[in-house]
Design an enzyme around this catalytic site. Sequence first.
Site: not given
Length: 386
Positions: A108, A196
């Site tokens: 991530y 993101e």
Amino acid sequence: MKIHEYQAKELLKKVGVAVPNGIVANTPDEARNAARQIGGKVVVKAQVHAGGRGKGGGVKLANNEDEAFAHAGKIIGMQLITYQTRPGGQKVKKVLVEAASNIVKEYYAGLTLDRETSLVTLMASTEGGMDIEEVAKNHPEKIHREAISPLTGLNAFQARSLVYKLGIPAASHARAVKFFQALYRAYVETDASLLEVNPMILTAEGDIFALDGKMNFDDNALFRHPDIADMRDLDEEDAKEVEASHHDLSYISLDGAIGCMVNGAGLAMATMDVIKLYNAEPANFLDVGGSADQARVTAAFKIILSDPRVKGILVNIFAGIAKCDVIAAGIVAAAREVSLNVPLVVRLQGTNKELGKKILADSGLTIIAAETLSEAAEKITAAVRK
Ligand code: ADP
Ligand code: MG
């Protein structure tokens, strides 16, 4: 403002963030052509402004162009429901056809402004591909952070520190450092408020790719980025919120039954709190602003009433610059124009309060007057329950 994954990837690619080769398609035929151009295995991905598409059936692997055609046929036009879409889901109009990557590991990576340090912060985790909110809650130690000075940008040593913490193999270190630095440039140069990449991946070939891309932008900076402003997809936004933005109203649609019309964001928040205190739920947040006039009040009423969930309206105005009589005249005109058929409770305080109350009383409309905020909340919740 939000954009689609395929648009985020275009922006990321421009500043040097590595992304898989991909082509956006509006029809199954276009998806077939895209798959042919890309060659080999591809992934067909629904484009909606929501995550969780994989679990919702919006991301499918295709071994050849025929399978890409078939997947696109199922995904385009479907009502995709994920934990981030509206309850009824969102209709898919486009798919991204993308080269299938040989994933070795999913990570991530995310950038946002940390309000505590007032610094843009790069977050990275080995727990990629899944619900990062869950990781943040249950395993906060697995999210590594680097706060970034606006003077230097993301330093190479900071990027390297994250690369070590993630345990990325040495052969890919340089690619990962370059990736993080390009990601930071993408965030700053586009005036993003959130970027993101979930997952960022390591491939069998040692490449670091952005496999997913989510970007939100600061609306106040959009005038500097006409190319990004053009990426806005109104179909993905709440129709009532879009209409409100045309009238300079700050409106956010919620799930409850009590429509609220308030001036001032703080007062609007307080009004929603008091509604909840009386065991009801607000249908919206709505700040008509300090300079509310009749036209705005009418527009606001129409937007509130276009929501079928609204069973009653609470107007809470504290008039400073605005005047109670002007607001009251606006309420009366709007109530007549839209032929109001739900209970309406009005609380007016401040400049020209008595004049405002008289206008409401003389209007002949059934308007329930209230003196205090709690009285107003009590009256509207009672009226809605009847
Ligand atoms: P969402 O977050 O909306 O579910 P993602 O883009 O993150 O959508 O895709 C979900 C999962 O699908 C990824 O975690 C990855 O495992 C797989 N995936 C997505 N794109 C590709 C790709 N190009 N190649 C291989 N796998 C992919
Ligand atoms: Mg994702």
